[in-house]
Scaffold this motif. Structure first.
Motif, PDB file in Angstrom:
ATOM      1  N   GLY A   1       0.830  -1.192   0.000  1.00 49.17           N
ATOM      2  CA  GLY A   1       0.000   0.000   0.000  1.00 49.17           C
ATOM      3  C   GLY A   1       0.865   1.243   0.000  1.00 49.17           C
ATOM      4  N   ASN A   2       0.635   2.110   0.962  1.00 48.03           N
ATOM      5  CA  ASN A   2       1.363   3.373   1.044  1.00 48.03           C
ATOM      6  C   ASN A   2       2.569   3.298   1.969  1.00 48.03           C
ATOM      7  N   TYR A   3       2.910   2.103   2.428  1.00 49.73           N
ATOM      8  CA  TYR A   3       3.957   1.971   3.429  1.00 49.73           C
ATOM      9  C   TYR A   3       5.182   1.257   2.871  1.00 49.73           C
ATOM     10  N   ILE A   4       6.341   1.716   3.322  1.00 44.85           N
ATOM     11  CA  ILE A   4       7.616   1.073   3.025  1.00 44.85           C
ATOM     12  C   ILE A   4       8.159   0.542   4.336  1.00 44.85           C
ATOM     13  N   THR A   5       8.401  -0.753   4.381  1.00 45.57           N
ATOM     14  CA  THR A   5       8.857  -1.405   5.610  1.00 45.57           C
ATOM     15  C   THR A   5      10.252  -1.992   5.388  1.00 45.57           C
ATOM     16  N   ASN A   6      11.145  -1.714   6.323  1.00 44.07           N
ATOM     17  CA  ASN A   6      12.501  -2.246   6.287  1.00 44.07           C
ATOM     18  C   ASN A   6      12.758  -3.061   7.543  1.00 44.07           C
TER      19      ASN A   6
ATOM     20  N   LYS B   1       4.884   5.596   6.298  1.00 43.71           N
ATOM     21  CA  LYS B   1       3.982   6.002   5.232  1.00 43.71           C
ATOM     22  C   LYS B   1       4.735   6.972   4.336  1.00 43.71           C
ATOM     23  N   ARG B   2       4.672   6.750   3.029  1.00 45.68           N
ATOM     24  CA  ARG B   2       5.440   7.616   2.129  1.00 45.68           C
ATOM     25  C   ARG B   2       4.952   9.053   2.208  1.00 45.68           C
ATOM     26  N   THR B   3       5.824   9.953   1.847  1.00 46.80           N
ATOM     27  CA  THR B   3       5.553  11.371   2.019  1.00 46.80           C
ATOM     28  C   THR B   3       5.354  12.072   0.680  1.00 46.80           C
ATOM     29  N   ALA B   4       4.618  13.172   0.718  1.00 45.71           N
ATOM     30  CA  ALA B   4       4.499  14.072  -0.430  1.00 45.71           C
ATOM     31  C   ALA B   4       5.616  15.108  -0.346  1.00 45.71           C
ATOM     32  N   LEU B   5       5.756  15.907  -1.394  1.00 49.93           N
ATOM     33  CA  LEU B   5       6.888  16.827  -1.501  1.00 49.93           C
ATOM     34  C   LEU B   5       7.007  17.754  -0.302  1.00 49.93           C
ATOM     35  N   GLN B   6       5.901  18.334   0.150  1.00 49.22           N
ATOM     36  CA  GLN B   6       5.968  19.325   1.220  1.00 49.22           C
ATOM     37  C   GLN B   6       5.986  18.705   2.615  1.00 49.22           C
ATOM     38  N   ASN B   7       5.658  17.424   2.722  1.00 47.16           N
ATOM     39  CA  ASN B   7       5.633  16.796   4.044  1.00 47.16           C
ATOM     40  C   ASN B   7       7.029  16.774   4.649  1.00 47.16           C
ATOM     41  N   ILE B   8       7.181  17.289   5.844  1.00 49.48           N
ATOM     42  CA  ILE B   8       8.489  17.313   6.493  1.00 49.48           C
ATOM     43  C   ILE B   8       8.907  15.915   6.916  1.00 49.48           C
ATOM     44  N   GLY B   9       7.958  15.124   7.344  1.00 49.81           N
ATOM     45  CA  GLY B   9       8.244  13.751   7.738  1.00 49.81           C
ATOM     46  C   GLY B   9       7.027  12.894   7.505  1.00 49.81           C
TER      47      GLY B   9
ATOM     48  N   ILE C   1      18.677   0.462  22.753  1.00 54.45           N
ATOM     49  CA  ILE C   1      17.438   0.412  21.973  1.00 54.45           C
ATOM     50  C   ILE C   1      16.964   1.837  21.721  1.00 54.45           C
ATOM     51  N   ASN C   2      16.594   2.092  20.471  1.00 56.16           N
ATOM     52  CA  ASN C   2      16.060   3.394  20.079  1.00 56.16           C
ATOM     53  C   ASN C   2      14.756   3.171  19.332  1.00 56.16           C
ATOM     54  N   THR C   3      13.740   3.920  19.661  1.00 57.43           N
ATOM     55  CA  THR C   3      12.450   3.818  18.970  1.00 57.43           C
ATOM     56  C   THR C   3      11.947   5.220  18.622  1.00 57.43           C
ATOM     57  N   THR C   4      11.265   5.323  17.504  1.00 57.44           N
ATOM     58  CA  THR C   4      10.656   6.588  17.098  1.00 57.44           C
ATOM     59  C   THR C   4       9.267   6.317  16.547  1.00 57.44           C
ATOM     60  N   LEU C   5       8.310   7.068  17.042  1.00 57.38           N
ATOM     61  CA  LEU C   5       6.932   6.987  16.565  1.00 57.38           C
ATOM     62  C   LEU C   5       6.609   8.268  15.815  1.00 57.38           C
ATOM     63  N   TYR C   6       6.098   8.132  14.590  1.00 62.20           N
ATOM     64  CA  TYR C   6       5.724   9.276  13.758  1.00 62.20           C
ATOM     65  C   TYR C   6       4.205   9.376  13.715  1.00 62.20           C
ATOM     66  N   LEU C   7       3.683  10.566  13.998  1.00 57.61           N
ATOM     67  CA  LEU C   7       2.245  10.798  14.018  1.00 57.61           C
ATOM     68  C   LEU C   7       1.918  12.071  13.241  1.00 57.61           C
ATOM     69  N   PRO C   8       0.701  12.176  12.702  1.00 58.82           N
ATOM     70  CA  PRO C   8       0.334  13.399  11.979  1.00 58.82           C
ATOM     71  C   PRO C   8       0.193  14.580  12.912  1.00 58.82           C
ATOM     72  N   GLY C   9       0.527  15.763  12.395  1.00 56.94           N
ATOM     73  CA  GLY C   9       0.334  16.989  13.155  1.00 56.94           C
ATOM     74  C   GLY C   9      -0.999  17.629  12.832  1.00 56.94           C
TER      75      GLY C   9
END
Length: 949
Positions: free
Chosen positions: A718-723, A760-768, A794-802
């Motif tokens: 879908g819209n996600y890239i998983t590594n 989730k993949r980003t559009a041009l203006q999306n900062i993250g 261990i390092n973790t990061t959660l990305y959420l919409p603003g």
């Protein structure tokens, strides 16, 4: 202590790497059988079974090498080309470091940008021109830097002096001049420029050169084509060869390319060339519009979008409802419904490289990309269906190479183009329920096929055939396979058929502007012109007497409509496609269409190509001078890009001029990726001496022999890239110190861990990313002595919409444990709360909140030195707890909290019109002082490389 050296190396190599297409290290499936054709100008490495295509590539390139050099230079160097056929993403590039090329063999389905030329023919002409550009740029100072640092330095200096628009504009001129088609003859190629002219919008050279996050601009391909066409037309076709030679010899250290233009013309330099070429192009475009009888259109939406938006394949369900694909500078692909002027989102559309959309019987069909998790050069194009009644979406096929799916009138079948990994093109019919192929039509000459549409009775399929540089719209009877040509064979572009009861509508470039045309289904080959717009009309859809299509403007592809007016005013047009109003001197002087002159009987030596280290060559020996760390770096890679060798040696001036050596061999041909490494370096750590009950600074030499086995995996869904990459590493450490400190002079350690991310993949203006999660976890320890070296991280990061589409919330949590009492300690890469220096600790845990948002899009620069594209901010809050467990530490120091807040202001700038670097300032305010004195609050200069992501 080596960070300065590493940062300098990254900056030096950035120019050479950012201009190449994506390279997949270890991307080929294991067991792929390769062959090689050797000829004077080129070696083609290709999969077994692709011999005719490889020979064709070699013939075209050798012909160009012998006959088409007058406007570029006479230097020669054999190029290696790897022909990729497992990827479904069309592309091609010529890269330096190493000097090689790759052709991604699957053609694009859309004929709009490339026209009627065969895909591999286009790549051969266009990419070989890049080869000639690079080898003829190796003059003077460029040559000096090549000998100093190898191909990476060659690439850096080339790209510092030659603008990217020169590379691509010159290559497009070449593909146009040496054929009867090419992008220079396609009105779609100049779409953005003509839209700006139609709306009286003028942008500066610097803005065109560096791009924009907010405004629609032509990229460096049409920009360079326009500027170099003017140069050739007014000052002779071959003037660019002298400009290339002098500028890359740095005849004039400051702005050498601009100064070379000034010496060979009466122009003041690059900006003046842009101004004059833009004015001339405007005049020709305006004259073309004055001689065109326009037909008024009605926009579907009364208000233009605030950001650049692309609608595609609008489908009229009834008089009031339209369904279309949509993407913009701040949103990725989605399916939308527009009813009575109100737009609502239906569903997201996943990662893809084609915007085709089909509808029938409440079903919508499109394609999305997936890939082999381990092999990046093997990817797929699968069909996705969406049911408007049930609002259900399903992936109909898996691991297929299907394109342009068109749903039959009764909804039970899907017509698709199937392109095999051996470049075999077939029209097939699938079952809508199962996704299985029910019928395949013969294509005896293996002509390229693109786009599909059904006749309303479901008895025929319309598609576009390409043969010998010509396009034709054809009708194929699904019962007997009988083919009827509906249009004359043409070198103009033809795209996107839409069928009504008696006619087929399509967009084409017959009269110099892309418009909607129609012809009957009986094969009369008479062409009616249905629209006449200023810039371009595409992707027709019809409901009753309403014709709907996408129309291009400075805000993107918007939806327009007009009433169908019955008429029989058949057009005539010129063949081959000359585009006289934008013709170039190059078209008459470069040699004309070479594709009809290639000797098809020429053969070259062919043999099998195998061996792990086959084609391995050192391409970079980058000497990095520095006041802190001076080094030489040797880098090599094999031709199939699955074995790499790196070696560096230097002097660390910060460590008593200590000499260090680092080397590794990375083998990625097999399923696991294997890395052998060896390094010797000077180390410095702080440790707690249990005898003296004090903290001591320890200097020692460390030799490390390592073996790492990892499995790097990547998925598209879908819209996600998983590594995901699990790995295990064994290291043999040999330590040498003048003091008797270490319990062991040699020990064996392991490093086991994994990295995981899904974004989730980003559009041009999306900062993250607006949604995502990342985690890195590792455990490093001595096999036998847990007190000698033991680190868990261990390092973790959660990305959420603003709040807004371009805002981003990042929550980062981290934990590390490594006792100071360990005599040997591993390197500390922990990201501590901002405003504090790295504190002493046995254990540390932290959480960080970051809110990113754009502040402005200045689109401003000066002197070609710096260009401001975007200013953004990050508001942060960091909290951390550090612990010391030793009994020798005072109680008030055993647990320390680290608490800070602040702001980062980042400037996303382009330096020297080449280097995109994000830099800015950080202000950290400490909410709690650290008793150990490790405070560094206040202002700090930051690069994107030291942000807390």
């Amino acid at each position: 202590m080596m960070k300065n050296k590493q940062l300098l190396l990254k900056i030096l190599l950035l120019v050479s790497t950012c201009l190449n297409a994506q390279q997949y290290f270890g991307g080929h499936p294991l067991g792929q059988n390769w062959q090689i054709i050797s000829s004077p100008a080129v070696r083609v490495i290709y999969p077994n079974g692709m011999n005719p295509q490889a020979e064709r590539i070699a013939r075209i390139i050798n012909y160009m090498d012998q006959n088409n050099r007058r406007s570029i230079g006479n230097k020669k160097r054999q190029i290696d080309i790897v022909l990729q056929t497992q990827t479904t993403i069309p592309n091609g590039y010529v890269g330096l470091a190493p000097f090689r090329s790759e052709f991604y063999g699957t053609p694009p389905q859309s004929n709009l940008s490339l026209g009627s030329l065969g895909w591999l023919d286009v790549l051969s002409i266009h990419e070989y021109r890049h080869v000639l550009q690079n080898i003829n740029a190796k003059n003077g100072i460029v040559n000096f830097f090549y000998y100093l640092g190898g191909e990476s330095y060659w690439a850096v200096v080339n790209n510092m002096v030659l603008p990217n628009w020169y590379y691509e504009g010159d290559a497009v001129i070449t593909e146009t001049a040496l054929s009867d088609s090419g992008r220079g003859r396609s009105p779609y190629f100049t779409l953005q420029q003509r839209a700006l002219i139609a709306e009286n919008i003028d942008y500066s050279y610097l803005k065109n050169r560096n791009g924009s996050y907010k405004d629609m601009l032509p990229n460096h391909y049409p920009l360079g084509y326009m500027m170099l066409t003017y140069l050739r037309n007014h000052y002779g076709n071959d003037v660019i060869a002298d400009i290339l030679k002098e500028s890359t010899a740095y005849d004039g250290l400051i702005y050498p390319f601009s100064k070379a233009i000034k010496r060979h013309t009466d122009l003041k330099g690059t900006k003046d060339l842009y101004k004059k070429s833009w004015e001339e192009f405007k005049e020709k475009t305006q004259t073309q519009l004055e001689n065109t009888a326009l037909i008024a259109t009605t926009p579907l939406l009364k208000k233009s979008p605030k950001t650049i938006t692309t609608y595609s394949y609008p489908i009229l369900l009834n008089n009031n409802t339209v369904i279309a694909r949509k993407k913009s500078y701040n949103t990725t692909d989605e399916l939308v419904k527009i009813s009575n002027g109100k737009e609502t989102k239906i569903t997201s559309i996943g990662i893809n490289n084609d915007d085709f959309l089909s509808y029938n019987q409440n079903l919508l069909a499109w394609t999305e990309s997936t890939r082999n998790p381990r092999r990046g050069a093997q990817n797929y194009s699968d069909i996705v269906l969406y049911d408007l009644k049930t609002n259900q979406k399903k992936r109909l096929t898996k691991h297929t190479r299907y394109f342009s799916p068109s749903i039959s009138p009764d909804g039970t079948k899907i017509a698709i183009i199937n392109i095999s990994s051996l470049e075999e093109f077939n029209l097939c019919i699938l079952n809508t329920k199962t996704g299985q192929i029910e019928k395949t039509f013969e294509n005896p000459r293996n002509n390229f096929l693109s786009r599909t549409a059904w006749t309303t009775d479901g008895k025929n399929i319309i598609t576009i055939i390409k043969e010998n540089g010509k396009l034709c719209l054809v009708k194929i009877n699904i019962e007997n396979g009988e083919t009827t040509e509906l249009t004359p064979w043409t070198s103009h572009t033809i795209e996107t058929p839409f069928v009504t009861q008696n006619k087929v509508y399509f967009n084409a470039s017959y009269l110099g502007i892309d418009n909607i045309y129609s012809t009957d289904l009986q094969g009369s080959k008479k062409i009616n012109k249905e629209t006449s717009v200023k810039v371009g009309a595409f992707q027709p859809s019809i409901y009753k007497d309403q014709l709907m299509f996408t129309e291009f403007s400075s805000k993107g592809f918007l939806i327009s409509s007009q009433k169908l007016i019955p008429k029989n005013s058949f057009i005539s047009y010129q063949e081959p496609n000359r585009m006289e109003q934008f013709n170039t001197v190059a078209n008459q002087t470069e040699g004309g269409n070479i594709l009809t002159k290639i000797d098809s009987t020429t053969t070259y030596n062919t043999k099998n190509y195998h061996g792990l280290f086959k084609g391995l060559k050192f391409h970079t020996w980058g000497i990095i001078p520095s006041s802190s760390v001076s080094s030489i770096n040797l880098r090599a890679v094999n031709m199939l890009n699955d074995v790499a060798v790196n070696f560096s040696s230097g002097i660390n001036h910060n460590e008593n001029n200590a000499i260090f050596y680092n080397g590794n061999i990375v083998i990625s041909r097999f399923y696991p990726e294997i890395t052998f490494s060896a390094n010797k370096t000077n180390r410095q750590t702080i440790f707690e001496d249990n005898v003296s009950n004090s903290l001591n600074l320890l200097d020692f030499d460390e030799t490390n022999l390592g073996l790492k086995i990892g499995i790097p995996l990547t998925w598209y869904k879908g819209n996600y890239i998983t590594n995901f990459e699990p790995y295990v590493e064994g290291n043999q450490f040999i330590l040498n110190n003048s003091k008797t400190v270490f319990n062991q002079k040699s020990f064996t350690a392991y490093n086991a861990g994994l990295s995981f991310s899904t974004y989730k993949r980003t559009a041009l203006q999306n900062i993250g990313p607006r949604m995502g999660f990342a985690m890195d976890m590792s455990k490093r320890a001595d096999f036998l002595n847990t007190d000698n070296g033991n680190q868990f991280n261990i390092n973790t990061t959660l990305y959420l919409p603003g709040v807004s589409k371009n805002h981003n919330l990042r929550i980062r949590g981290a934990y590390q444990k490594e006792k100071l009492s360990n005599t040997y300690q591993f390197s500390d890469y922990y990201i501590y709360p901002r405003g504090y220096s790295a504190p002493l600790n046995d254990e540390f845990k932290s959480i960080s909140f970051n809110y990113d948002l754009p502040l402005a899009y200045p689109d401003f620069g000066f002197a070609g030195l710096i260009y401001f594209k975007r200013i953004r901010a990050n508001l942060f809050y960091d909290y951390g707890i550090g612990k010391l467990t030793s009994n020798n530490i005072k109680e008030e120091y055993k647990t320390q909290t680290y608490n800070s807040t602040g702001t980062e202001v980042l400037f996303d700038n382009v330096y020297f019109n080449v280097l995109p670097i994000s830099a800015g300032i950080r202000y950290s305010h400490l909410l709690k002082e650290n008793l150990l004195g490790n405070n560094s609050s206040g202002f700090q200069f930051i690069l994107a490389t030291n942000l807390s992501f």
